[in-house]
Design a protein around this motif. Structure first.
Motif, PDB file in Angstrom:
ATOM      1  N   MET A  29      14.697 -22.037  31.338  1.00  0.00           N
ATOM      2  CA  MET A  29      14.047 -23.330  31.061  1.00  0.00           C
ATOM      3  C   MET A  29      13.899 -23.494  29.552  1.00  0.00           C
ATOM      4  SD  MET A  29      10.358 -24.571  32.412  1.00  0.00           S
ATOM      5  CE  MET A  29       9.589 -26.056  31.794  1.00  0.00           C
ATOM      6  N   SER A  30      14.364 -24.646  29.013  1.00  0.00           N
ATOM      7  CA  SER A  30      14.376 -24.747  27.566  1.00  0.00           C
ATOM      8  C   SER A  30      12.990 -24.985  27.013  1.00  0.00           C
ATOM      9  CB  SER A  30      15.327 -25.868  27.140  1.00  0.00           C
ATOM     10  OG  SER A  30      14.702 -27.106  27.198  1.00  0.00           O
ATOM     11  N   GLY A  31      12.299 -26.029  27.540  1.00  0.00           N
ATOM     12  CA  GLY A  31      10.959 -26.333  27.072  1.00  0.00           C
ATOM     13  C   GLY A  31      10.911 -26.931  25.685  1.00  0.00           C
ATOM     14  N   VAL A  32      12.091 -27.115  25.009  1.00  0.00           N
ATOM     15  CA  VAL A  32      12.090 -27.669  23.667  1.00  0.00           C
ATOM     16  C   VAL A  32      11.548 -29.094  23.697  1.00  0.00           C
ATOM     17  CG1 VAL A  32      13.535 -28.316  21.720  1.00  0.00           C
ATOM     18  CG2 VAL A  32      14.020 -26.229  22.965  1.00  0.00           C
ATOM     19  N   GLY A  33      10.638 -29.390  22.815  1.00  0.00           N
ATOM     20  CA  GLY A  33      10.103 -30.738  22.731  1.00  0.00           C
ATOM     21  C   GLY A  33       8.955 -31.022  23.676  1.00  0.00           C
ATOM     22  N   TYR A  34       8.532 -30.036  24.429  1.00  0.00           N
ATOM     23  CA  TYR A  34       7.410 -30.236  25.350  1.00  0.00           C
ATOM     24  C   TYR A  34       6.122 -29.873  24.647  1.00  0.00           C
ATOM     25  CZ  TYR A  34       9.636 -31.009  29.885  1.00  0.00           C
ATOM     26  OH  TYR A  34      10.303 -31.542  30.951  1.00  0.00           O
ATOM     27  N   PRO A  35       5.336 -30.825  24.212  1.00  0.00           N
ATOM     28  CA  PRO A  35       4.032 -30.472  23.637  1.00  0.00           C
ATOM     29  C   PRO A  35       3.112 -29.947  24.722  1.00  0.00           C
ATOM     30  CG  PRO A  35       4.196 -32.857  23.921  1.00  0.00           C
ATOM     31  CD  PRO A  35       5.544 -32.269  24.276  1.00  0.00           C
ATOM     32  N   MET A  36       2.397 -28.899  24.425  1.00  0.00           N
ATOM     33  CA  MET A  36       1.475 -28.336  25.408  1.00  0.00           C
ATOM     34  C   MET A  36       0.209 -29.176  25.429  1.00  0.00           C
ATOM     35  SD  MET A  36       3.063 -25.931  26.843  1.00  0.00           S
ATOM     36  CE  MET A  36       1.781 -25.049  27.696  1.00  0.00           C
ATOM     37  N   ALA A  37       0.352 -30.391  25.971  1.00  0.00           N
ATOM     38  CA  ALA A  37      -0.744 -31.358  25.964  1.00  0.00           C
ATOM     39  C   ALA A  37      -1.583 -31.203  27.214  1.00  0.00           C
ATOM     40  CB  ALA A  37      -0.182 -32.774  25.879  1.00  0.00           C
ATOM     41  N   LEU A  38      -2.730 -30.606  27.055  1.00  0.00           N
ATOM     42  CA  LEU A  38      -3.593 -30.365  28.196  1.00  0.00           C
ATOM     43  C   LEU A  38      -4.653 -31.448  28.290  1.00  0.00           C
ATOM     44  CD1 LEU A  38      -4.090 -26.535  27.928  1.00  0.00           C
ATOM     45  CD2 LEU A  38      -2.415 -27.778  29.267  1.00  0.00           C
ATOM     46  N   ALA A  39      -5.354 -31.451  29.404  1.00  0.00           N
ATOM     47  CA  ALA A  39      -6.404 -32.443  29.622  1.00  0.00           C
ATOM     48  C   ALA A  39      -7.496 -32.306  28.572  1.00  0.00           C
ATOM     49  CB  ALA A  39      -7.005 -32.258  31.009  1.00  0.00           C
ATOM     50  N   THR A  40      -8.080 -33.442  28.197  1.00  0.00           N
ATOM     51  CA  THR A  40      -9.213 -33.364  27.288  1.00  0.00           C
ATOM     52  C   THR A  40     -10.381 -32.671  27.965  1.00  0.00           C
ATOM     53  OG1 THR A  40      -9.826 -35.576  27.981  1.00  0.00           O
ATOM     54  CG2 THR A  40      -8.534 -35.394  25.975  1.00  0.00           C
ATOM     55  N   THR A  87      -3.936 -24.211  32.615  1.00  0.00           N
ATOM     56  CA  THR A  87      -4.036 -23.250  31.526  1.00  0.00           C
ATOM     57  C   THR A  87      -2.738 -23.240  30.732  1.00  0.00           C
ATOM     58  OG1 THR A  87      -3.132 -21.394  32.774  1.00  0.00           O
ATOM     59  CG2 THR A  87      -5.488 -21.807  33.005  1.00  0.00           C
ATOM     60  N   GLN A  88      -2.751 -22.531  29.634  1.00  0.00           N
ATOM     61  CA  GLN A  88      -1.563 -22.418  28.805  1.00  0.00           C
ATOM     62  C   GLN A  88      -0.910 -21.062  29.014  1.00  0.00           C
ATOM     63  OE1 GLN A  88      -3.172 -23.538  24.888  1.00  0.00           O
ATOM     64  NE2 GLN A  88      -1.870 -25.328  24.994  1.00  0.00           N
ATOM     65  N   MET A  89      -0.799 -20.623  30.211  1.00  0.00           N
ATOM     66  CA  MET A  89      -0.114 -19.381  30.508  1.00  0.00           C
ATOM     67  C   MET A  89       1.388 -19.591  30.353  1.00  0.00           C
ATOM     68  SD  MET A  89      -2.255 -18.106  33.841  1.00  0.00           S
ATOM     69  CE  MET A  89      -1.308 -16.585  33.942  1.00  0.00           C
ATOM     70  N   ASN A  90       2.117 -18.557  30.055  1.00  0.00           N
ATOM     71  CA  ASN A  90       3.555 -18.653  29.857  1.00  0.00           C
ATOM     72  C   ASN A  90       4.325 -18.705  31.163  1.00  0.00           C
ATOM     73  OD1 ASN A  90       3.401 -18.574  27.033  1.00  0.00           O
ATOM     74  ND2 ASN A  90       3.249 -16.343  27.028  1.00  0.00           N
ATOM     75  N   THR A  91       3.749 -18.189  32.233  1.00  0.00           N
ATOM     76  CA  THR A  91       4.462 -18.112  33.498  1.00  0.00           C
ATOM     77  C   THR A  91       4.018 -19.219  34.434  1.00  0.00           C
ATOM     78  OG1 THR A  91       4.671 -15.711  33.299  1.00  0.00           O
ATOM     79  CG2 THR A  91       4.983 -16.660  35.492  1.00  0.00           C
ATOM     80  N   THR A  92       4.978 -19.955  34.962  1.00  0.00           N
ATOM     81  CA  THR A  92       4.710 -20.955  35.983  1.00  0.00           C
ATOM     82  C   THR A  92       5.555 -20.628  37.205  1.00  0.00           C
ATOM     83  OG1 THR A  92       6.424 -22.401  35.075  1.00  0.00           O
ATOM     84  CG2 THR A  92       4.166 -22.779  34.332  1.00  0.00           C
ATOM     85  N   ALA A  93       5.178 -21.198  38.334  1.00  0.00           N
ATOM     86  CA  ALA A  93       5.853 -20.857  39.586  1.00  0.00           C
ATOM     87  C   ALA A  93       7.337 -21.191  39.558  1.00  0.00           C
ATOM     88  CB  ALA A  93       5.165 -21.589  40.749  1.00  0.00           C
ATOM     89  N   LEU A  94       7.696 -22.302  38.918  1.00  0.00           N
ATOM     90  CA  LEU A  94       9.101 -22.742  38.920  1.00  0.00           C
ATOM     91  C   LEU A  94       9.728 -22.674  37.532  1.00  0.00           C
ATOM     92  CD1 LEU A  94       8.944 -25.784  41.376  1.00  0.00           C
ATOM     93  CD2 LEU A  94       9.560 -23.418  41.854  1.00  0.00           C
ATOM     94  N   GLN A  95       9.220 -21.792  36.704  1.00  0.00           N
ATOM     95  CA  GLN A  95       9.788 -21.631  35.370  1.00  0.00           C
ATOM     96  C   GLN A  95      11.276 -21.300  35.469  1.00  0.00           C
ATOM     97  OE1 GLN A  95       7.707 -18.806  33.004  1.00  0.00           O
ATOM     98  NE2 GLN A  95       8.828 -19.267  31.127  1.00  0.00           N
ATOM     99  N   GLY A  96      12.081 -22.013  34.689  1.00  0.00           N
ATOM    100  CA  GLY A  96      13.516 -21.786  34.694  1.00  0.00           C
ATOM    101  C   GLY A  96      14.294 -22.692  35.616  1.00  0.00           C
ATOM    102  N   ILE A  97      13.615 -23.436  36.477  1.00  0.00           N
ATOM    103  CA  ILE A  97      14.285 -24.360  37.401  1.00  0.00           C
ATOM    104  C   ILE A  97      14.469 -25.705  36.707  1.00  0.00           C
ATOM    105  CG2 ILE A  97      14.087 -25.614  39.577  1.00  0.00           C
ATOM    106  CD1 ILE A  97      14.692 -22.650  39.912  1.00  0.00           C
TER     107      ILE A  97
END
Length: 416
Positions: A1-12, A19-29
């Protein structure tokens, strides 16, 4: 998964499961989303929430139809109205938008190239609608045998209705849901009613997500992609649930009952001194507690009401008795008495009351995501709580074509 250009914009106000964890269930899909309006976008948003890199292909200059389904419009950061409808916001976070003209040979070539890199394609064109563009399953399978291709239509890829267009309202009627929804015949305002949200589209989006996840697991073990054929009408029929079981068992079609339940009594709305409340009594023990709180313990031992089958048979007697009792106190007073006694009950909230409810607040179901044009956009959180690979909120609903160059670079290496 590239993730380039994805700002880690979380809820206010960050939900507990964001959370800002590096691992997600579908990472790479990688998901290529050719769908529009609601059912397909709901599925792709779910996949995006779970970590997939979702690329939404939209028509240049117009985009997804729901961008124009306003008012209300999302206000710009300075408070002036934008040209983006609130409707679009509900199903399009965690996606990157690319503007590609599928009617042009160049656009078709770009989509084929993206599909060659994708794990999943979602589309909701009419049956055969993408074949002329060379973007149907068989065409894309030839360039990517591992591709999972999910087609969402009103009536499916086969059968006499397959060529027809399908819409949620139409399917609620054809699939039987409206025959079950609304006031009973003989009551004021009687007649079939649709549900207040596009429930068939939502359920179809969820079934599409389940189908995609199952196909990904199958590919994990077999190496093979596959075609998923999903129809709104099939979904509506499948989700008739107990009402379908009642009919198939008895041969008797269920009738509209307003807010009453065909199999459980009392399980409906009741008037109070200042409004209405819901009682959802699911067993005889709860009914006995209700009777005690209401000052009529004798009802619990009355042979007409002592068991649920008896209460169903005698609902026309019991319900008026209960209504005479419930109007004697306010909704708040009843809640204060019934909840400690273990009787399931609740108010009938408007949406302002829903989002002000302390439980809804505690669960973080309302969030806001930063947006370059709007400042921030209010959204409803994903309800799935995963302890090891939680939902992430990375990208607010994108502006049309916002990521075209970025995605062509990330997925295809163009412009490097």
């Amino acid at each position: 998964m590239s993730g380039v250009g994805y700002p880690m914009a979380l809820a206010t106000r960050k939900p507990p499961h964001s959370t800002q964890m590096n691992t997600t269930a579908l990472q790479g899909i990688k998901v290529l989303d050719l769908s529009r309006v609601l059912a397909g976008p709901w599925a792709s948003q779910m996949l995006g929430d779970l970590g997939a890199d979702v690329v939404k292909v939209e028509r240049p200059g117009a985009g997804d139809d729901t961008r124009a389904w306003g008012p209300p419009w999302v206000p710009l950061a300075d408070g002036s109205p934008s040209k983006q409808a609130a409707y679009f916001q509900c199903a399009n976070r965690n996606k990157r938008s690319v503007a590609i003209d599928l009617a042009s040979p160049e656009g078709q070539a770009q989509v084929r190239a993206l599909a060659a890199e994708a794990d999943v394609v979602l589309e909701n064109f009419k049956v055969g609608g993408l074949k002329g563009y060379g973007l149907d399953y068989d065409s894309l399978k030839a360039v990517n045998p591992r591709l999972i291709y999910c087609s969402i239509t009103g009536f499916g890829q086969t059968g006499p209705y397959a060529p027809r267009a399908g819409y949620d309202f139409l399917i609620q009627g054809m699939g039987g849901l409206m025959s079950l929804t609304g006031r009973a015949d003989g009551e004021d305002g009687a007649g079939p009613q649709k549900v207040g949200v596009a429930l068939v589209d939502i359920m179809t989006g969820l079934y599409a997500t389940i189908g995609v996840l199952a196909a990904l697991q199958h590919r994990h073990t077999s190496g093979e992609g596959q075609h998923i054929d999903l129809a709104l009408l099939d979904v509506q029929v499948a989700t008739l649930a107990n009402q379908a079981a009642n009919f198939l068992t008895s041969g008797k079609a269920p009738q509209r009952m307003g807010n009453a339940h065909p199999n459980i009594v009392p399980y409906q709305d009741f008037p109070t001194a200042d409004g209405d409340m819901i009682l959802a009594v699911g067993n005889d023990g709860q009914f006995a507690k209700l009777c005690a709180v209401a000052g009529h313990a004798e009802w619990a031992t009355d042979e007409r009401f002592a068991t649920n089958p008896a209460r169903v048979a005698n609902r026309v007697v019991l319900i008026p008795l209960l209504r005479q009792a419930t109007v004697m106190k306010t909704t708040t007073e009843w809640m204060a008495l019934l909840e400690p006694a273990g009787v399931p009950c609740g108010p009938i909230n408007r949406l302002g009351e829903v989002f002000a409810d302390p439980q809804v607040i505690a669960r973080g179901m309302k969030l806001a995501m930063p947006h370059p044009a709007f400042g921030s956009v209010p959204l409803v959180a994903n309800p799935i709580r995963l302890s090891a690979s939680p939902v992430q909120y990375r990208q607010a609903p994108a502006q049309l074509g916002e990521h075209t160059a970025e995605v062509l670079r990330d997925w295809l290496g163009q412009g490097r």
